[in-house]
Design a protein around this motif. Structure first.
Motif, mmCIF file in Angstrom:
data_model
loop_
_atom_site.group_PDB
_atom_site.id
_atom_site.type_symbol
_atom_site.label_atom_id
_atom_site.label_comp_id
_atom_site.label_asym_id
_atom_site.label_seq_id
_atom_site.Cartn_x
_atom_site.Cartn_y
_atom_site.Cartn_z
ATOM 1 N N SER A 72 0.826 -1.210 0.000
ATOM 2 C CA SER A 72 0.000 0.000 0.000
ATOM 3 C C SER A 72 0.860 1.260 0.000
ATOM 4 C CB SER A 72 -0.918 -0.012 1.224
ATOM 5 O OG SER A 72 -1.687 1.169 1.286
ATOM 6 N N ASP A 73 1.908 1.259 0.836
ATOM 7 C CA ASP A 73 2.796 2.427 0.895
ATOM 8 C C ASP A 73 3.477 2.669 -0.442
ATOM 9 O OD1 ASP A 73 2.125 2.753 3.532
ATOM 10 O OD2 ASP A 73 3.940 1.809 4.325
ATOM 11 N N LEU A 74 3.939 1.587 -1.091
ATOM 12 C CA LEU A 74 4.585 1.721 -2.394
ATOM 13 C C LEU A 74 3.616 2.290 -3.425
ATOM 14 C CD1 LEU A 74 6.726 -1.517 -2.901
ATOM 15 C CD2 LEU A 74 7.548 0.839 -2.880
ATOM 16 N N ALA A 75 2.408 1.750 -3.454
ATOM 17 C CA ALA A 75 1.420 2.197 -4.434
ATOM 18 C C ALA A 75 1.097 3.682 -4.243
ATOM 19 C CB ALA A 75 0.161 1.349 -4.336
ATOM 20 N N LEU A 76 0.949 4.098 -2.994
ATOM 21 C CA LEU A 76 0.654 5.503 -2.723
ATOM 22 C C LEU A 76 1.814 6.403 -3.146
ATOM 23 C CD1 LEU A 76 -1.087 5.173 0.753
ATOM 24 C CD2 LEU A 76 -2.123 6.125 -1.317
ATOM 25 N N LYS A 77 3.028 6.003 -2.810
ATOM 26 C CA LYS A 77 4.198 6.813 -3.131
ATOM 27 C C LYS A 77 4.422 6.901 -4.635
ATOM 28 C CE LYS A 77 5.994 7.945 0.946
ATOM 29 N NZ LYS A 77 6.372 9.320 1.346
ATOM 30 N N ARG A 78 4.022 5.855 -5.371
ATOM 31 C CA ARG A 78 4.213 5.832 -6.825
ATOM 32 C C ARG A 78 2.980 6.326 -7.573
ATOM 33 N NH1 ARG A 78 9.619 5.747 -7.428
ATOM 34 N NH2 ARG A 78 10.598 3.818 -6.722
ATOM 35 N N ASP A 79 2.084 7.009 -6.887
ATOM 36 C CA ASP A 79 0.943 7.701 -7.513
ATOM 37 C C ASP A 79 -0.079 6.766 -8.146
ATOM 38 O OD1 ASP A 79 2.007 10.181 -6.789
ATOM 39 O OD2 ASP A 79 3.268 10.238 -8.589
ATOM 40 N N VAL A 80 -0.245 5.577 -7.595
ATOM 41 C CA VAL A 80 -1.336 4.700 -8.041
ATOM 42 C C VAL A 80 -2.645 5.253 -7.505
ATOM 43 C CG1 VAL A 80 -2.352 2.388 -7.843
ATOM 44 C CG2 VAL A 80 0.118 2.650 -8.189
ATOM 45 N N GLU A 81 -3.657 5.348 -8.363
ATOM 46 C CA GLU A 81 -4.951 5.900 -7.973
ATOM 47 C C GLU A 81 -6.014 4.821 -7.782
ATOM 48 O OE1 GLU A 81 -5.877 9.562 -10.379
ATOM 49 O OE2 GLU A 81 -3.960 8.997 -11.302
ATOM 50 N N LYS A 82 -5.887 3.728 -8.527
ATOM 51 C CA LYS A 82 -6.855 2.631 -8.395
ATOM 52 C C LYS A 82 -6.105 1.333 -8.132
ATOM 53 C CE LYS A 82 -10.271 2.159 -11.430
ATOM 54 N NZ LYS A 82 -10.969 1.761 -12.684
ATOM 55 N N PHE A 83 -6.555 0.583 -7.135
ATOM 56 C CA PHE A 83 -5.917 -0.684 -6.775
ATOM 57 C C PHE A 83 -6.925 -1.813 -6.939
ATOM 58 C CE2 PHE A 83 -4.730 -4.104 -3.971
ATOM 59 C CZ PHE A 83 -3.348 -4.166 -4.046
ATOM 60 N N ILE A 84 -6.522 -2.852 -7.674
ATOM 61 C CA ILE A 84 -7.356 -4.042 -7.848
ATOM 62 C C ILE A 84 -6.556 -5.236 -7.361
ATOM 63 C CG2 ILE A 84 -8.562 -5.508 -9.508
ATOM 64 C CD1 ILE A 84 -8.839 -2.962 -11.284
ATOM 65 N N GLY A 85 -6.986 -5.818 -6.251
ATOM 66 C CA GLY A 85 -6.287 -6.959 -5.664
ATOM 67 C C GLY A 85 -6.985 -8.257 -5.992
ATOM 68 N N ILE A 86 -6.187 -9.269 -6.359
ATOM 69 C CA ILE A 86 -6.750 -10.566 -6.735
ATOM 70 C C ILE A 86 -6.073 -11.660 -5.924
ATOM 71 C CG2 ILE A 86 -7.071 -12.227 -8.608
ATOM 72 C CD1 ILE A 86 -7.227 -9.880 -10.534
ATOM 73 N N GLY A 87 -6.882 -12.422 -5.179
ATOM 74 C CA GLY A 87 -6.346 -13.526 -4.385
ATOM 75 C C GLY A 87 -6.893 -13.494 -2.970
ATOM 76 N N PRO A 88 -6.939 -14.641 -2.310
ATOM 77 C CA PRO A 88 -7.517 -14.713 -0.949
ATOM 78 C C PRO A 88 -6.734 -13.909 0.079
ATOM 79 C CG PRO A 88 -6.529 -16.825 -1.619
ATOM 80 C CD PRO A 88 -6.582 -15.966 -2.840
ATOM 81 N N GLN A 89 -5.405 -13.836 -0.053
ATOM 82 C CA GLN A 89 -4.623 -13.073 0.920
ATOM 83 C C GLN A 89 -4.957 -11.587 0.839
ATOM 84 O OE1 GLN A 89 -0.405 -13.740 0.758
ATOM 85 N NE2 GLN A 89 -0.600 -15.971 0.831
ATOM 86 N N LEU A 90 -4.995 -11.048 -0.378
ATOM 87 C CA LEU A 90 -5.316 -9.634 -0.541
ATOM 88 C C LEU A 90 -6.733 -9.328 -0.060
ATOM 89 C CD1 LEU A 90 -3.559 -8.689 -3.886
ATOM 90 C CD2 LEU A 90 -3.490 -7.342 -1.785
ATOM 91 N N CYS A 91 -7.649 -10.222 -0.332
ATOM 92 C CA CYS A 91 -9.019 -10.016 0.155
ATOM 93 C C CYS A 91 -9.041 -9.949 1.681
ATOM 94 C CB CYS A 91 -9.941 -11.138 -0.332
ATOM 95 S SG CYS A 91 -10.292 -11.078 -2.113
ATOM 96 N N LEU B 135 -5.417 2.929 -0.391
ATOM 97 C CA LEU B 135 -5.819 3.751 -1.532
ATOM 98 C C LEU B 135 -7.329 3.994 -1.486
ATOM 99 C CD1 LEU B 135 -3.090 2.213 -2.525
ATOM 100 C CD2 LEU B 135 -3.784 3.107 -4.738
ATOM 101 N N PRO B 136 -7.758 5.186 -1.867
ATOM 102 C CA PRO B 136 -9.191 5.492 -1.771
ATOM 103 C C PRO B 136 -10.055 4.660 -2.703
ATOM 104 C CG PRO B 136 -7.984 7.258 -2.893
ATOM 105 C CD PRO B 136 -6.961 6.340 -2.325
ATOM 106 N N GLU B 137 -9.526 4.304 -3.884
ATOM 107 C CA GLU B 137 -10.290 3.504 -4.845
ATOM 108 C C GLU B 137 -9.669 2.116 -4.912
ATOM 109 O OE1 GLU B 137 -12.203 3.959 -9.343
ATOM 110 O OE2 GLU B 137 -10.692 5.379 -8.630
ATOM 111 N N LYS B 138 -10.326 1.141 -4.323
ATOM 112 C CA LYS B 138 -9.749 -0.202 -4.254
ATOM 113 C C LYS B 138 -10.865 -1.253 -4.383
ATOM 114 C CE LYS B 138 -9.817 -0.062 0.834
ATOM 115 N NZ LYS B 138 -8.997 -0.220 2.072
ATOM 116 N N PHE B 139 -10.500 -2.365 -5.031
ATOM 117 C CA PHE B 139 -11.443 -3.455 -5.284
ATOM 118 C C PHE B 139 -10.708 -4.780 -5.090
ATOM 119 C CE2 PHE B 139 -12.275 0.232 -7.935
ATOM 120 C CZ PHE B 139 -13.607 0.517 -7.654
ATOM 121 N N PHE B 140 -11.423 -5.799 -4.627
ATOM 122 C CA PHE B 140 -10.778 -7.075 -4.334
ATOM 123 C C PHE B 140 -11.605 -8.229 -4.873
ATOM 124 C CE2 PHE B 140 -9.370 -3.986 -1.253
ATOM 125 C CZ PHE B 140 -7.993 -4.195 -1.217
ATOM 126 N N PHE B 141 -10.905 -9.228 -5.426
ATOM 127 C CA PHE B 141 -11.551 -10.408 -5.998
ATOM 128 C C PHE B 141 -10.727 -11.639 -5.618
ATOM 129 C CE2 PHE B 141 -12.292 -6.716 -8.642
ATOM 130 C CZ PHE B 141 -13.668 -6.728 -8.813
#
Length: 525
Positions: free
Chosen positions: A386-405, A413-419
């Motif tokens: 999460s810290d890396l994504a924020l620092k590198r200006d990622v605006e949308k995060f889509i996580g895939i996998g049971p661990q991320l869920c 990140l303010p815009e995030k989705f998990f599957f």
């Protein structure tokens, strides 16, 4: 792993100006790659073309407070009141010295790879073969230079079980510094080719320079079928075990008894230290077969079983999949890095996405799978993601996998989705709504991100022109071999490099130090 600024001052033998406490976790040599300024130590490197000292004001404004320099600013107290300046006589040697001392902290297997071709492929394939069981730290991309090697070795941390690093040289005297930084337990020579031959008096001289990596290694791996390599190895004082591989000599430590090619598969039969084995490889070209043999020797030497070697060889992915940029549908751009997933390569991929000029002003989206074999607790790992994504200006995060869920709350990140699966993502409204975005696909192979790529990539004419940049470099070096070292070289980049890709061709030529790029008209420039 972190070091106090006082410890680093001692390790590199610097004179410390400033009295500010700091813990250093990141090394920076390129201001464009800054991510965590509070924990960053900037080395102001000086080259023929640039001087890192001129970026100090900008970096200080962006939050960096720790600098290694040859010249301390005269207005240090007034302009940089919170900064630490470590003064040394040579910033590159200081960088290399710090990496050497960092390497001292690890008593683990470290594979050093040199050679004229194939270093990156061997490194990436070794990673694919070993990472299911071991935490492997490897060189990012082709970081194999006097600067790249120390940056690579610095990535080792308390979780690292095996290090795999490239060592590239272009002129005499360069390997000694790289050898001291990598300090290989297993040293590999992939092959001996014509690259950089203009800087050496003979192929034998270049071979001796490359074999300097073998000094003090416990095991050395080389091609016994190359007469020059075999002769120079026999004249070199090698203390460790020598493992020669051969397709001709039945007495070689690794004897390749047969290579059988079937459609898109090669079956390699071998005898390793008296025991027969075989593996299947999903490639049939000669270079891939040779590189796979080297990987097999190293993997077996590191304890991989013959059965596991065969299973994993069948699953090897082409290295070209790393950071492959494609035009996507609905105005999207795809960056495909979807054959593996680890925290170091994630940072490199995010930096790559951030630095592409054509991506400015567009939403940055990260599609990430669960990360395996990280050696870290899930909560700690995904907070770092999460810290890396924020620092590198990622605006949308889509996580895939049971661990991320399960760790969704750690992603800030303010815009995030998990599957849980790729299939769920593909059939979601989130997938259908992707539009005018730069999308980084970063996933472990088992999740099947190739389905996402196939659906998102813009469908174009079925004919594909594949340009082998290694062959472009080989052609360049061929013409260079007829020139005196002092003769300058101009390369024409006309009409989209005559259809080969102007940006890609230009950057490749620039990376290999041509003196001038020329175009037909100003608009092309």
């Amino acid at each position: 792993m972190t070091y106090t600024i006082e410890k680093i001052t001692t390790l590199i033998g610097a004179h410390h100006y400033g009295e500010n406490a700091a813990d250093i976790a990141f090394i920076l040599t390129d201001s464009r790659s800054l991510c965590f300024p509070e924990e960053t130590l900037f080395f102001a490197l000086q080259t023929n073309r640039n001087d890192g000292h001129k970026y100090i004001p900008e970096l200080y404004q962006r939050g960096v407070r720790n600098f290694v320099v040859t010249d301390v600013p005269t207005d240090r107290a007034e302009t940089y009141p919170d900064a630490n300046f470590l003064k040394v006589s040579n910033t590159l040697k200081a960088l290399q010295r710090l990496a050497e001392r960092h390497r001292d902290e690890f008593d683990i297997p470290v594979v050093g790879i040199t050679g004229s071709n194939g270093k990156t492929m061997v490194k990436e394939w070794l990673y694919q073969l070993l990472s299911p069981e071991m935490f492997v730290t490897r060189s990012p991309r082709s970081y194999n230079s006097q600067i790249g090697v120390p940056l690579s070795v610095w990535l080792m941390d308390e979780h690292t079980q095996v290090g795999v690093f490239e060592a590239g040289i272009s002129k005499p005297g360069e390997m000694a510094a790289l050898r001291a930084i990598i300090r290989s337990t297993i040293a590999v020579l992939t092959n001996l080719g014509t690259a950089h031959q203009e800087n050496f008096s003979s192929m034998e001289a270049k071979c001796r320079e490359k074999l300097a990596l073998f000094h003090d290694a416990r095991t050395v791996v080389y091609d016994a079928d190359d007469a020059i390599v075999r002769r120079i190895v026999s004249k070199t004082d090698i203390q460790g075990e020598t493992i020669a591989w051969s397709r001709r000599d039945k007495n070689a430590a690794f004897y390749v008894s047969e290579v059988k090619k079937e459609d898109a598969m090669s079956v390699v039969s071998y005898i390793y230290k008296g025991v027969a084995g075989r593996y299947s490889l999903p490639f049939i070209d000669a270079a891939s077969v040779s590189n796979s043999i080297i990987c097999a020797v190293v993997a077996l030497q590191l304890g991989l079983s013959r059965d596991a070697l065969d299973r994993r060889m069948r699953l090897l992915e082409p290295v070209a999949m790393r950071l492959e940029v494609k035009e996507g549908q609905h105005g999207c751009t795809l960056i495909n890095d979807s054959y593996n997933s680890d925290i170091n390569s994630l940072d490199i991929a995010l930096d790559f996405m951030n630095r592409r000029p054509d991506h400015k002003g567009r939403r940055h989206t990260l599609v990430l799978s669960d990360i395996y074999q990280s050696g870290k607790a899930s909560r700690e790992l995904y907070k770092e993601v999460s810290d890396l994504a924020l620092k590198r200006d990622v605006e949308k995060f889509i996580g895939i996998g049971p661990q991320l869920c399960a760790q969704a709350e750690e992603i800030q990140l303010p815009e995030k989705f998990f599957f849980h699966t790729v299939e769920q993502f593909i059939h979601s409204e989130v997938f259908r709504s992707l539009h005018n975005e730069v999308i980084l696909l970063k996933g472990a192979r088992k999740f099947g991100f190739d389905q996402v790529t196939e659906l998102l990539v813009k469908k174009v004419h079925e004919t594909i022109l594949e340009v082998n940049l290694n062959n472009v470099v080989e052609n360049l070096n061929h013409y260079r071999s007829f020139l005196k070292p002092t003769t300058k070289l101009v390369c024409m980049i006309k009409a989209d490099a005559y259809g080969s890709g102007s940006v890609e061709i230009a950057k490749t030529l620039q990376d290999h130090r041509v003196d001038y790029l020329a175009v037909a008209v100003a608009d092309e420039a």
